[in-house]
Design an enzyme around this catalytic site. Structure first.
Site, PDB file in Angstrom:
ATOM      1  N   TYR A 148       1.280  -0.801  -0.189  1.00  0.00           N
ATOM      2  CA  TYR A 148       0.053  -0.135  -0.477  1.00  0.00           C
ATOM      3  C   TYR A 148       0.705   1.727  -0.106  1.00  0.00           C
ATOM      4  CZ  TYR A 148      -3.992  -2.582   1.558  1.00  0.00           C
ATOM      5  OH  TYR A 148      -4.842  -4.022   1.810  1.00  0.00           O
ATOM      6  N   ARG A 167     -15.925  -0.036  -1.122  1.00  0.00           N
ATOM      7  CA  ARG A 167     -15.543   1.013  -1.648  1.00  0.00           C
ATOM      8  C   ARG A 167     -15.762   2.009  -1.019  1.00  0.00           C
ATOM      9  NH1 ARG A 167     -10.766  -2.257  -3.210  1.00  0.00           N
ATOM     10  NH2 ARG A 167     -10.902  -3.709  -3.426  1.00  0.00           N
ATOM     11  N   SER A 184     -22.227   3.511   0.988  1.00  0.00           N
ATOM     12  CA  SER A 184     -21.744   3.955   1.965  1.00  0.00           C
ATOM     13  C   SER A 184     -22.404   4.918   1.789  1.00  0.00           C
ATOM     14  CB  SER A 184     -20.248   4.800   2.149  1.00  0.00           C
ATOM     15  OG  SER A 184     -20.605   5.805   0.807  1.00  0.00           O
TER      16      SER A 184
HETATM   17  N1  LIG Z   1      -7.391  -8.343   1.855  1.00  0.00           N
HETATM   18  C1  LIG Z   1      -7.836  -7.823   0.447  1.00  0.00           C
HETATM   19  O1  LIG Z   1      -7.380  -8.483  -0.305  1.00  0.00           O
HETATM   20  C2  LIG Z   1      -8.208  -6.617   1.079  1.00  0.00           C
HETATM   21  C3  LIG Z   1      -8.769  -5.162  -0.195  1.00  0.00           C
HETATM   22  C4  LIG Z   1      -8.891  -4.385  -0.111  1.00  0.00           C
HETATM   23  C5  LIG Z   1      -8.578  -4.079   1.218  1.00  0.00           C
HETATM   24  N2  LIG Z   1      -8.503  -4.520   2.510  1.00  0.00           N
HETATM   25  C6  LIG Z   1      -7.924  -3.924   3.035  1.00  0.00           C
HETATM   26  O2  LIG Z   1      -9.270  -4.124   4.110  1.00  0.00           O
HETATM   27  C7  LIG Z   1      -9.792  -2.265   4.476  1.00  0.00           C
HETATM   28  C8  LIG Z   1     -11.292  -2.259   4.585  1.00  0.00           C
HETATM   29  O3  LIG Z   1     -11.344  -1.899   2.580  1.00  0.00           O
HETATM   30  P1  LIG Z   1     -11.964  -0.863   1.852  1.00  0.00           P
HETATM   31  O4  LIG Z   1     -11.351   0.338   2.058  1.00  0.00           O
HETATM   32  O5  LIG Z   1     -11.785  -0.886   0.520  1.00  0.00           O
HETATM   33  O6  LIG Z   1     -13.268  -0.631   2.184  1.00  0.00           O
HETATM   34  P2  LIG Z   1     -14.695   0.623   2.602  1.00  0.00           P
HETATM   35  O7  LIG Z   1     -14.262   0.699   3.994  1.00  0.00           O
HETATM   36  O8  LIG Z   1     -15.411  -0.306   1.666  1.00  0.00           O
HETATM   37  O9  LIG Z   1     -14.134   1.427   1.809  1.00  0.00           O
HETATM   38  C9  LIG Z   1     -13.457   2.310   2.181  1.00  0.00           C
HETATM   39  C10 LIG Z   1     -14.098   3.708   1.627  1.00  0.00           C
HETATM   40  O10 LIG Z   1     -15.055   4.055   1.678  1.00  0.00           O
HETATM   41  C11 LIG Z   1     -15.938   5.883   1.599  1.00  0.00           C
HETATM   42  N3  LIG Z   1     -16.303   6.042   2.839  1.00  0.00           N
HETATM   43  C12 LIG Z   1     -17.788   6.250   2.994  1.00  0.00           C
HETATM   44  N4  LIG Z   1     -18.516   6.310   3.741  1.00  0.00           N
HETATM   45  C13 LIG Z   1     -17.511   5.656   5.249  1.00  0.00           C
HETATM   46  C14 LIG Z   1     -17.584   5.285   6.450  1.00  0.00           C
HETATM   47  N5  LIG Z   1     -18.385   6.445   7.604  1.00  0.00           N
HETATM   48  N6  LIG Z   1     -16.767   5.024   7.293  1.00  0.00           N
HETATM   49  C15 LIG Z   1     -15.393   4.391   6.056  1.00  0.00           C
HETATM   50  N7  LIG Z   1     -15.459   4.754   4.828  1.00  0.00           N
HETATM   51  C16 LIG Z   1     -16.521   5.096   3.918  1.00  0.00           C
HETATM   52  C17 LIG Z   1     -14.195   6.231   2.199  1.00  0.00           C
HETATM   53  O11 LIG Z   1     -14.015   6.212   0.489  1.00  0.00           O
HETATM   54  P3  LIG Z   1     -13.928   8.313   0.667  1.00  0.00           P
HETATM   55  O12 LIG Z   1     -12.540   8.792   1.627  1.00  0.00           O
HETATM   56  O13 LIG Z   1     -13.364   8.536  -0.653  1.00  0.00           O
HETATM   57  O14 LIG Z   1     -14.881   8.819   1.227  1.00  0.00           O
HETATM   58  C18 LIG Z   1     -13.994   5.079   2.104  1.00  0.00           C
HETATM   59  O15 LIG Z   1     -12.240   5.293   1.517  1.00  0.00           O
HETATM   60  C19 LIG Z   1      -8.195  -1.715   3.407  1.00  0.00           C
HETATM   61  O16 LIG Z   1      -8.109  -0.339   4.501  1.00  0.00           O
HETATM   62  C20 LIG Z   1      -7.319  -2.651   3.420  1.00  0.00           C
HETATM   63  O17 LIG Z   1      -6.956  -2.650   4.700  1.00  0.00           O
HETATM   64  C21 LIG Z   1      -8.069  -5.728   1.353  1.00  0.00           C
END
Ligand SMILES: NC(=O)c1ccc[n+]([C@@H]2O[C@H](COP(=O)([O-])OP(=O)(O)OC[C@H]3O[C@@H](n4cnc5c(N)ncnc54)[C@H](OP(=O)(O)O)[C@@H]3O)[C@@H](O)[C@H]2O)c1
Length: 333
Positions: A56, A210, A214
């Site tokens: 990352y 992602r 939301s």
């Molecule tokens: N193992 C794997 O293959 C894999 C793949 C992907 C991720 N991950 C891990 O899982 C974590 C979470 O995944 P993700 O970031 O894709 O998931 P997510 O929580 O579905 O999406 C996060 C995005 O949603 C938006 N959002 C809008 N409202 C929100 C709220 N109340 N709280 C949080 N986010 C909100 C934000 O975008 P804005 O900031 O643009 O508003 C944020 O960047 C990652 O940080 C990573 O550590 C693992």
């Protein structure tokens, strides 16, 4: 903060974890000071699980977590750090495949320990199955690192039931990290029954798909260069309207509960089982505060039924990754 046990051998962690990926460019530029403030706020709220990957921001995310943990004044033992390794990147951010050979495992780990400024990692996992390396060899190498004291627990990411069984036969697996949300339910058929049979926890990512589900995403939202959502099929022109219609249906259920759409989507994942810990990808304090509110949202059987009716399984348009990345998902085979 409620706690949940990650598998029968893993750590006991907060019911919501913080995923730090978005703090290192995966969703376009992020504000570093705000990212660190968000980590601090999550710790203050009782979050004890932070997830990162060495790829990352090519080490940026680990350095950011090191700085945030140091400046938080917390003891190392208060926070469980989960690290993924193996994804290969180029200088332009491109993806070059995966390397999970035993010597690569040890090499990646040495760099992660140095960047994180720690002498152990709580949960260490290959980000993807390396098709050229039997999972037994990858897990065997991590198990050696457990023996040596550099790693506490072994995790997996986006692998299918057969790989989970093979890995678990080499060394107990604490948790499987896998996408799980109202619109990504592929694990329910075979993978989740397997992890439950074996006593393996789930750290669910993409619980807001992602940001798509939301409640904040707009069809015409500008996307910065390098933002994953600029190429993600579910955000693409042919699919976004279908997917946002699901969000509007979910919004009606959320409003009836006095909750936000994001809180309802996160609470739905929390309600799928005590063995599941959602990782929320907040990179700003306001988003984090909203996400933490999901812990207070109790969904009863009627609520869950209403949510199912609003967002039926399989209703989303588009795959969760582009075809080239779908091909790396053992969990989808
Ligand atoms: N193992 C794997 O293959 C894999 C793949 C992907 C991720 N991950 C891990 O899982 C974590 C979470 O995944 P993700 O970031 O894709 O998931 P997510 O929580 O579905 O999406 C996060 C995005 O949603 C938006 N959002 C809008 N409202 C929100 C709220 N109340 N709280 C949080 N986010 C909100 C934000 O975008 P804005 O900031 O643009 O508003 C944020 O960047 C990652 O940080 C990573 O550590 C693992």
């Amino acid at each position: 903060m409620n706690l949940r046990q990650l598998g029968s051998t893993g750590p006991r962690v907060s019911a919501l974890g913080l995923g730090a990926m978005g703090m290192s460019g995966m969703y376009g530029p992020a504000d570093e000071a705000e990212s660190i403030a968000t980590v601090h706020a999550s710790l203050d709220a009782g979050v004890t699980l932070i997830d990162t990957g060495d790829f990352y921001g090519m080490g940026h995310n680990e350095l950011l977590i090191r700085d945030a943990l140091r400046s938080s004044g917390r003891d190392r033992g208060e926070v469980a750090v989960s690290v993924k390794f193996g994804a290969l990147r180029d200088a332009d951010g491109g993806w070059l495949g995966n390397d999970a050979r035993p010597q690569a495992v040890k090499n990646f780990l040495a760099y992660s320990l140095r960047r994180l400024g720690t002498d152990y990692i709580d949960i260490y996992r290959p980000a993807r199955l390396d098709p050229a390396v039997p999972i037994e060899e990858t897990v065997g190498a991590i198990a050696e690192m457990v023996q040596a004291g550099h790693v506490r627990h072994i995790g997996l990411s986006e692998v299918g039931a057969e790989t989970i069984r093979r890995a678990h036969a080499v060394h107990p697996i604490a948790d499987l990290q896998i996408e799980y949300s109202l619109i990504s339910r592929g694990l329910e058929a075979e993978i989740l029954p397997t992890t439950r049979e074996l006593g393996i926890g789930i750290t669910a990512y993409g619980v807001l798909s992602r940001g798509l589900i939301s409640g904040h995403w707009k069809a015409d939202q500008p996307v910065a260069p390098g933002d994953f959502r600029g190429v993600s099929p579910r955000f693409s022109a042919g699919n976004i309207d279908t997917n946002l219609a699901l969000v509007e249906a979910l919004r009606a259920v959320a409003e009836a509960k006095g909750a936000s759409v994001a809180q309802t989507a996160i609470a739905w994942v929390l309600a799928q089982g005590e063995d599941i810990v959602p990782l929320v990808g907040a990179r700003r304090r306001d988003r984090l505060t909203e996400a933490l509110g999901a812990l207070d949202l109790k969904l009863d059987a009627a609520d869950l039924q209403a949510i199912e009716a609003a967002v039926p399984a399989g209703a989303a348009a588009g795959d969760r990754y582009i075809a080239a990345q779908m091909a790396h998902l053992d969990s989808e085979k």
